[in-house]
Design a protein around this motif. Structure first.
Motif, PDB file in Angstrom:
ATOM      1  N   ILE A  90       0.842  -1.191   0.000  1.00 32.94           N
ATOM      2  CA  ILE A  90       0.000   0.000   0.000  1.00 32.94           C
ATOM      3  C   ILE A  90       0.883   1.249   0.000  1.00 32.94           C
ATOM      4  N   TYR A  92      -0.540   4.417  -0.529  1.00 37.98           N
ATOM      5  CA  TYR A  92      -1.343   5.481   0.086  1.00 37.98           C
ATOM      6  C   TYR A  92      -2.698   4.902   0.464  1.00 37.98           C
ATOM      7  N   GLU A  93      -3.274   5.422   1.557  1.00 38.99           N
ATOM      8  CA  GLU A  93      -4.590   4.971   1.980  1.00 38.99           C
ATOM      9  C   GLU A  93      -5.292   6.056   2.772  1.00 38.99           C
ATOM     10  N   ASP A  94      -6.586   6.231   2.506  1.00 33.56           N
ATOM     11  CA  ASP A  94      -7.455   7.029   3.374  1.00 33.56           C
ATOM     12  C   ASP A  94      -8.814   6.352   3.409  1.00 33.56           C
ATOM     13  N   ASP A  95      -9.844   7.048   3.847  1.00 29.91           N
ATOM     14  CA  ASP A  95     -11.158   6.414   3.991  1.00 29.91           C
ATOM     15  C   ASP A  95     -11.820   6.107   2.658  1.00 29.91           C
ATOM     16  N   LEU A  98      -7.385   3.528  -1.981  1.00 28.54           N
ATOM     17  CA  LEU A  98      -6.078   2.903  -1.767  1.00 28.54           C
ATOM     18  C   LEU A  98      -5.280   3.075  -3.044  1.00 28.54           C
ATOM     19  N   ILE A 100      -2.038   1.086  -4.704  1.00 28.87           N
ATOM     20  CA  ILE A 100      -1.241  -0.130  -4.539  1.00 28.87           C
ATOM     21  C   ILE A 100      -0.099  -0.129  -5.546  1.00 28.87           C
ATOM     22  N   LEU A 123      -8.009  -7.816  -1.298  1.00 32.34           N
ATOM     23  CA  LEU A 123      -8.785  -6.666  -0.821  1.00 32.34           C
ATOM     24  C   LEU A 123      -9.922  -7.110   0.087  1.00 32.34           C
ATOM     25  N   TYR A 127      -9.891  -5.619   3.731  1.00 34.75           N
ATOM     26  CA  TYR A 127     -10.944  -4.600   3.852  1.00 34.75           C
ATOM     27  C   TYR A 127     -12.306  -5.266   3.624  1.00 34.75           C
ATOM     28  N   LYS A 154     -12.589   2.518  -1.990  1.00 37.61           N
ATOM     29  CA  LYS A 154     -13.080   1.808  -0.808  1.00 37.61           C
ATOM     30  C   LYS A 154     -14.583   1.993  -0.599  1.00 37.61           C
TER      31      LYS A 154
END
Length: 329
Positions: A90, A92-95, A98, A100, A123, A127, A154
């Motif tokens: 990963i 970068y990730e936020d709500d 993502l 990859i 995934l 998640y 997401k």
């Protein structure tokens, strides 16, 4: 495009001019590539699709281009894929999203010959709530042995907005590749791509294919090879690989379009070994730039080329230096 509730989806798109004469379900499947054609056909038959404000329940209806399409439907999972504990790199990730960095030898979505062991399965494990998003949030794909950056949504809201951004060509994807032959200058390949008429695992340039545009520029020239930076305007299956083969510069190691390795005269044993052992297309998604689907902020990520391509480039550079006096460019 906007999402009204967790499983209810409202899509608003426009039929494109090049889709003149296509079936309605076929045209929508091309625009909304994250949904299967069978699902879109069901939406049409069930009366969930409006064309220019009128419900259209005939999937075979031909389109002219320019029609305003509204789809108001409920999302349900098409297939119960298994969650699998596969590690993901990963970046970068936020709500909402993502990003990859995909390794080689990893398929993005289950399909014929690859029912599991994919990014989608991973995934679902990492998640679980992403099962509520079509295709587990996958917006675009990379080929099994192409490495590099890809974005995953997401939430349904994030996915629909990212798909709209793709359609509007607001997402920038750049790649690095090593191609066979000496390319003297950059250029653009603007040639339609479709499934090969006889080799069903291959794609091909053909007049009735979908529009496909690839821009490329020369980063470095070697004795019989060229390192390239490429930017996609469209995202057809195998697009870069097909386009470069079409202009007689297939990618090193490409098992479908590359042909045999072409070592330059007098190459060292190390060079020959690296070239023979490079067993995937020399292609890496190195840069991804987009507007965040929720905040609207422009964001960019860069992924350095992987070790196998670094080794390949090094032997090409060393070989070129050793034979500098023989070059005529």
């Amino acid at each position: 495009m906007l999402e009204n509730s967790l499983n209810r989806l409202e899509l608003m798109v426009e039929i494109q001019p090049h889709q003149l004469g296509m079936r309605l379900d076929q045209a929508l499947a091309e625009i909304l590539s994250q949904y299967s054609r069978s699902r879109i056909k069901t939406w049409i038959l069930d009366g969930h699709v409006q064309v220019n404000g009128t419900v259209m329940d005939k999937p075979k209806e031909r389109v002219l281009g320019g029609e305003k399409i509204r789809i108001d439907t409920v999302i349900e999972e098409e297939v119960n894929h298994q969650a699998e504990n596969i590690p993901l790199n990963i970046v970068y990730e936020d709500d909402a999203i993502l990003v990859i960095n995909k390794p080689r030898d990893l398929v993005v979505h289950p399909g014929a010959g690859n029912p599991n062991g994919t990014i989608l399965n991973a995934l679902l494990y990492h998640y679980p709530d992403i099962a509520n998003v079509p295709r587990a949030g996958i917006v675009h794909r990379l080929d099994k042995d192409t490495t590099g950056l890809m974005v995953v949504a997401k939430t349904i809201e994030a996915q629909t907005r990212l798909v709209e951004s793709l359609q509007l060509r607001e997402i920038t994807r750049e790649y690095e590749a090593v191609a066979m032959g000496i390319i003297t200058a950059g250029g653009t390949v603007d040639e339609p791509i479709t499934r090969h008429p006889t080799k069903r695992t291959h794609m091909a340039v053909f007049p009735t294919g979908k529009p496909a545009v690839t821009h490329y520029r020369v980063m470095e020239r070697y004795r019989l090879h060229t390192r390239l930076r490429l930017r996609l305007e469209t995202g057809r299956t195998h697009q870069i690989r097909v386009h470069m083969a079409h202009i007689a510069h297939p990618l090193i190691g490409d098992p479908l379009y590359g042909g045999r390795p072409r070592p330059p005269k007098g190459a060292s044993q190390e060079f020959m070994q690296v070239l023979r052992n490079f067993d995937r297309q020399a292609l890496h998604a190195t840069m991804l730039r987009l507007f965040h689907p929720i905040t609207g902020e422009q964001m960019q990520w860069d992924a350095p080329i992987p070790e196998d391509m670094q080794q390949l480039i090094k032997v090409l550079q060393d070989d070129t230096k050793q034979h500098q006096d023989e070059l005529d460019w």
